[in-house]
Every structure is written in C-alpha cells, then in structure tokens.
Design a protein around this motif. Structure first.
Motif, PDB file in Angstrom:
ATOM      1  N   LYS A 126     -10.109  -4.890  93.802  1.00 49.47           N
ATOM      2  CA  LYS A 126     -11.491  -5.280  93.875  1.00 49.47           C
ATOM      3  C   LYS A 126     -11.764  -6.207  95.291  1.00 49.47           C
ATOM      4  CE  LYS A 126     -12.331  -5.795  89.144  1.00 49.47           C
ATOM      5  NZ  LYS A 126     -11.248  -6.575  88.455  1.00 49.47           N
TER       6      LYS A 126
ATOM      7  N   GLU B  24     -19.407  -6.118  95.439  1.00 49.92           N
ATOM      8  CA  GLU B  24     -18.899  -5.641  94.062  1.00 49.92           C
ATOM      9  C   GLU B  24     -19.723  -4.848  93.482  1.00 49.92           C
ATOM     10  OE1 GLU B  24     -15.983  -5.897  92.352  1.00 49.92           O
ATOM     11  OE2 GLU B  24     -16.467  -5.981  90.152  1.00 49.92           O
TER      12      GLU B  24
ATOM     13  N   GLY C  68     -13.845  -4.468  98.263  1.00 43.68           N
ATOM     14  CA  GLY C  68     -14.918  -4.194  97.906  1.00 43.68           C
ATOM     15  C   GLY C  68     -15.790  -3.891  99.329  1.00 43.68           C
TER      16      GLY C  68
END
Lengths: 188, 483
Positions: free
Chosen positions: B273, B260, B276
C-alpha cells in the motif's frame, strides 16, 4: 487490557503477520515484553516492537478494535519518547473525531493526526480512550476518542526518536480469536 | 500479491551488476537491477526484504528500464532506500511513497579559504557554536519566524527566495540542482497542515541522520575536476545534510491518503500500500507533483538559510573566512527528465529515493562552470568516516537513468544499534580519531554510530568501478553537529 491480566496470546499473529518477518524483538524501547503499566498514567496498552532496518515497526494488541487503537496510539508516543512514557502526565485532554474509507486508513490518519498535534502544538499523549470505532456498510469507518497528555517540556521530556511520518507499508489490522492486532511501520 | 524473491533468483551480469529477472515475482513489468560488489551483496543477503522491495517497484504501471538499487541500498518502506525508478510520463505513475516523507532531503558542500591546521585547534568551540547557531533536534523551532509571504517565497522560489531575502549570494542558487528551485510550483497545493508544520521549522537542521559537518580535503583523486570544483588538499569544507522538515513530511502524509483512494479509482494493483500511486497526468498526480516541488523548494531554502548562519559563525572565528557553495544535490525526489531507453527517447518521471542525480559533462542541466567535467555529486560518509566528491558521467545515463548512490547505507536497525553501541563509547572513539561530535542526545549518537553503516569507501568504489560517477576528492571529518 482493562484487568491487567496477561491475556494477549503470544502466538497470535504468527499465522499471517509474522510470515517472512525478521525475528521479533520484544520490548526494544521499554522494559517489559508486553506493556501492562506505563507508569504514572496507568495506561494498559499492549504492543511490541519488531526490528526494521531504517524505521520502527510495532504491533499493537487489544481485545476490542478500540483497545487495539489505544495501544497503537500509545506505542507511537513510546517510540517518540524512547520508552519514557512515564514522564507524560495527563494534565490536559483532546478529543479526536475522524472518518476514513477503511480501518487501516483510519488508523493511518489518526496516528498522523497525533503526530501533527505533537509537531505543531507540542502535545504529548500518554493515554487514550477510544470510545467507539464504527464501520458502515460502505466500509467507511469513524473514530471518536480522547487523548490524555500534556505540553512538551524539554526539562521533563526527552524526545529520543524523530518520527517523520506514519506509513502504510505492511500496515495490517487483523482479528483472530478474541484479539485484534494492528501492525504499523513509522518513518524515523 | 506479495513478492518473495530469493537470492537464488539473481543472475550476475558483471562484477558490479546483478539482475532479478522479470519472472522472479508476479506482476513485474521490468527486471530489477542491483548494483553492488560481492562484498556489499552480503549486506543485501542480511537484509532480505530489499529484493522484495526492488521487485515490488518493478510492478508499478509505466516503469521503464529497470527497477534499480544503488550500492548503498537497504530496506525502506515501499521503495528500498537507494532505489531508482523511471516512469513514462505518458502512461506511468507518480508515487509519494517513492519519494518519501523527507522530500528533497539533500546535501550541500561548501569550500573555504581555510586550512585544516588553522581550524582544528578551534574545532571544539566552533562545533559548539554551530550547534547553538543552527537550531536542531526534534521539534526544533527556527531563528527565522516565517511569515505567510516568506513561506510562500520558500515554497515557490527555494534557494532563490533565500538569497533575495539576504541569506546568501546569487552564485549559491546557481550552484544547486535545478538552480535551487523547481519553477512553476503552486503553493496552494500545499495543505494548511503542511504550512503549519513547515512554518516554525524553516532554518532548522532536524534530527536523525541529518548533520552539519566540518571536514577537510584529505585526498585529491582527479586533479582537473577538483580544480574545477575549487577543491584543494588540506582545504576545510562544510557539509550540510537536511531536508524539507515537517513541510515535506506532511505533504507526503497528506498525499498517501489521497493516493490510497486513487489506486482504487484508477484500478491499480500493488503489492504494498505504501507504493500508492496515480497516473502522472491525473489530477491527483499533478496535485502531488506541485506540492512535492513546493516542498523540494522549501528544502533548498532551508539549506540556504542554514548556510548563511554557518558563514556567520565561521566569520566570528576566522575574520576573513569565505565559504562558497560547490553544489547542492537532492536525495529524495521525483523529476521530469528526458532519457534514452532501449534506443528510444522518452520523457520520464524519475523517482530517486535515497539516490543522487549524476548528469555528465555537457548536460544542459548543470551549471556552465562545471560543464566540461560533469555534475558534482556529494556522498556523505557516516559520522566519522570519509565523504566523497564525485562527478557525473555518460555511463550513468546509459545504466541508471543518470543516477548514483547517496551515502553509506544502513546495515543495522536503530534499535539494534542502540543494543550494540553506547553513545559515550562512540563519542570517545571518535575523539580518539580527532573528531569532535556534539549531538542532542547520546542515544542519537549510538543510532548513527559509524558501525551501523556500510563503508562509504566500498560504496563509492562500486559506483566508480561501474563508471556511473567518478571519484574527484575524499574528505575526512574533524567535527560534527547533529540534531
């Protein structure tokens, strides 16, 4: 939800969070729409489950960010205990202090820590008191909280769902009006 | 930047191939390819996020060929389950979310010298015994109390460690993808937490969709290949499906946080996300790769220890029972492999998330004994339905970076399954079909009911029809132990 009033507006989250979502399935894992009372521990947590093909998705609510985190922590154990949070008594407590680079990552790391406590130490939590969540000017966030629960006992507790990990998939924390909502997908 | 690909954005390439063009969503670097039949396409239409997830993966730096989905695809978190993506090692990325929490979740098949008629009469007692002898369920602790040295052995040498520690024979390690361990891993990249989670769980099956199944060969579909794999009609086989347990789950958890931050550091823009990622050659990428390989090795060690206990249990029931390992494959992994893409030879980091490697005859990466037929591919069915043995083919190298399906694929969420099915009824229906199931809970049986999965027959027909792997034999279950 300290006074138990049904103050979480059901329309909240319909702007961003529900866009392109499958239909909301209220209380898949329990008996009420929004949790007001989870039995013996009288935890006032508010969350709802949303259908997801392979995993579990939930939205946790609170009138403060601290309450929102409390709801999310409680929701995680509701998932693991298949709705039987009332079987967990607050015999012991554990303090958590964490800091992270964003609010979302803080929630991710805290929930991951709770899962770790269960896997390694066999600790189940039924209630949380999040004292404060602070965000500094750099965007770093800190959390201090206490979890109340007890040691897993297979004669009392039935683990219904194996949570492998917390994901960042579709993770969002939003603040609208006087309500905070956090959306979390966990791998099961 | 969130994709919103609709089914209208599709074009049909051939009977089993559909393409999502590069312009279907912002940021796609390659087109998407979905390998399904018309019938399985209906499941995709009911699971609309699959298309977004395929196109999201197509936006990741360094992706080559296509962002692909095998016929058992369903919505996951980040990558779709059934997703395959190759990234050029020179300028591409590696993604912990693209491998998933259960690193090297995989499946192995044991063949035996027993006939179904001799085993079926004992199946109830045999499954009860296997259920006792192989620890399973959430939070299950192994019979093996691993020391630090043993844990390091599992992380470094996988199956080979288990065999050297007395949990098997030399051929067991040889008959695994990568010979049962990825060389050169560094256990110091595995966090203290991952060690703590993994230590008590070495030698445990876990729960959810993991299982141990006693089956028999119901039909031979390729005489020659079946002979090479040592399979005969009526033969008892045992299938073991599990992964790296808490060790792998924690490795993924640790690195999702790291990545992240890496996404910001390397200025990578992503639509989700959970995707990542970091350059493969970056310190973050290399650290994750080392830790992931260690967790993958742990998973091979885990399946090997379980194999040993399965053999012990069988020996108590059948004095002369012999159970030999046919092969062991990974479902969730990132591998460094050489492929030819658009006529150009490339070294790739191939992510398979709920997909199986399918290397052809003549590949140097498969055991010599299988060299003239191709890699054995084991496709588990859902509880109570057929499983398949397939073999890898040259077409997989051309079409899917040497990849194929991994199972049946869910069509219904776990909560929907629990609303639709009752564990007791599922058990009764399975017993009516002469299949004995033992599980830790009835709700687990409802979640994993045969009706929540696509038909394994349909999925296997697609990969066989496409030619990315070819049918060798079909197995039917007679007993299942589930965590």
């Amino acid at each position: 939800m300290t006074d138990g009033s049904p103050s979480v507006p059901r329309t909240f989250g319909s702007q961003d969070l529900t866009k392109a979502e499958p239909s909301v399935v209220p209380r898949t894992f329990g008996s009420q729409d929004l949790k007001e009372d989870v039995g013996s521990m009288k935890q006032k947590a508010a969350y709802e489950f949303v259908d997801h093909m392979a995993d579990v998705k939930f939205r946790a609510f609170g009138r403060t960010i601290e309450e929102c985190f409390e709801s999310a922590g409680t929701a995680l154990f509701d998932v693991m205990l298949d709705g039987r949070l009332d079987t967990v008594e607050g015999r012991s407590e554990r303090t958590f202090e964490l800091s992270s680079g964003s609010l979302e990552l803080l929630l991710y790391e805290w929930l991951s820590e709770l899962l770790y406590c269960f896997e390694v130490e066999g600790l189940l939590f039924g209630r949380f008191e999040v004292e404060c969540i602070k965000e500094d000017t750099e965007g770093d966030c800190t959390l201090r909280c206490t979890g109340f629960g007890e040691q897993f006992n297979d004669r009392v507790h039935k683990i219904g769902v194996h949570v492998k990990g917390i994901t960042l998939h579709e993770m969002e924390i939003k603040h609208a009006g006087d309500v905070f909502v956090a959306q979390v997908v966990v791998d099961t | 930047m969130r994709s919103n690909v609709s089914i209208k954005d599709f074009s049909k390439i051939n009977e089993y191939t559909w393409e999502i063009p590069k312009n279907a969503a912002e940021g796609m670097r390659v087109p998407g390819r979905l390998f399904v039949s018309e019938k399985l396409l209906k499941d995709v239409k009911n699971d609309a996020d699959v298309l977004n997830q395929i196109s999201n993966v197509a936006t990741m730096p360094g992706i080559v060929h296509y962002s692909m989905a095998m016929p058992d695809v369903h919505t996951g978190y980040g990558f779709p389950i059934g997703g395959v993506a190759g990234f050029n090692v020179d300028d591409g990325v590696i993604s912990p979310g693209g491998v998933g929490f259960d690193i090297n979740c995989g499946v192995r098949l044991l063949r035996s010298n027993l006939h179904v008629d001799d085993v079926r009469v004992h199946i109830r007692d045999l499954i009860e015994a296997l259920f006792r002898d192989v620890p399973s369920g959430v939070g299950s602790k192994g019979r093996l109390k691993a020391s630090d040295k043993e844990l390091d052995g599992a992380f470094q040498l996988g199956s080979r460690w288990a065999v050297e520690a007395g949990y098997g024979v030399k051929e067991d390690a040889e008959n695994c993808e990568e010979n049962g361990y990825i060389d050169g891993t560094d256990p110091s990249k595995v966090s203290h937490k991952a060690r703590q989670r993994g230590r008590p769980q070495l030698g445990t099956l876990g729960s959810g969709n993991h299982f141990l199944e006693v089956q028999y060969v119901d039909e031979i579909l390729d005489e020659h290949a079946a002979r090479v794999f040592g399979l005969e009609k009526g033969m008892i086989t045992v299938m073991i499906h599990c992964g790296s347990r808490g060790a792998g789950h924690q490795v993924c958890t640790d690195f999702i946080s790291v990545f992240e931050r890496a996404v910001k550091k390397y200025n990578i823009s992503l639509p989700d996300k959970q995707l990542g990622c970091a350059p493969i050659n970056s310190p973050e990428g290399q650290d994750y790769f080392a830790a992931m390989c260690a967790a993958a090795n742990y998973a091979w060690a885990n399946r090997q220890v379980i194999t040993h206990w399965v053999r012990e249990t069988f020996s108590r029931f059948f004095k002369d029972a012999e159970l030999g390992l046919v092969y062991d494959v990974c479902h969730n992994i990132a591998k460094i492999e050489d492929h030819v893409v658009g006529g150009e030879k490339m070294r790739l980091c191939v992510h398979r998330k709920g997909a199986t490697r399918a290397f052809p005859a003549g590949s140097p990466d498969i055991p010599a004994r299988y060299g003239d037929v191709g890699q054995p591919i084991i496709i588990p069915g859902s509880m109570g339905t057929a499983s398949y043995m397939l073999r890898g083919s040259e077409d997989a190298m051309k079409l899917t970076l040497g990849s194929t399906c991994h199972g049946s694929g869910r069509v219904m969420s776990r909560s929907a399954a629990k609303r639709k099915f009752y564990g007791e009824n599922v058990l009764r229906d399975l017993r009516a079909k002469n299949i004995f199931v033992k599980a830790t809970s009835n709700s687990m049986i409802a979640e994993e009911a045969p009706g929540v999965y696509k038909s394994s027959d349909e999925v296997v027909d697609v990969v066989d029809g496409l030619g990315i792997s070819l049918k060798v034999a079909r197995m039917l279950p007679i007993g299942v132990a589930k965590g």
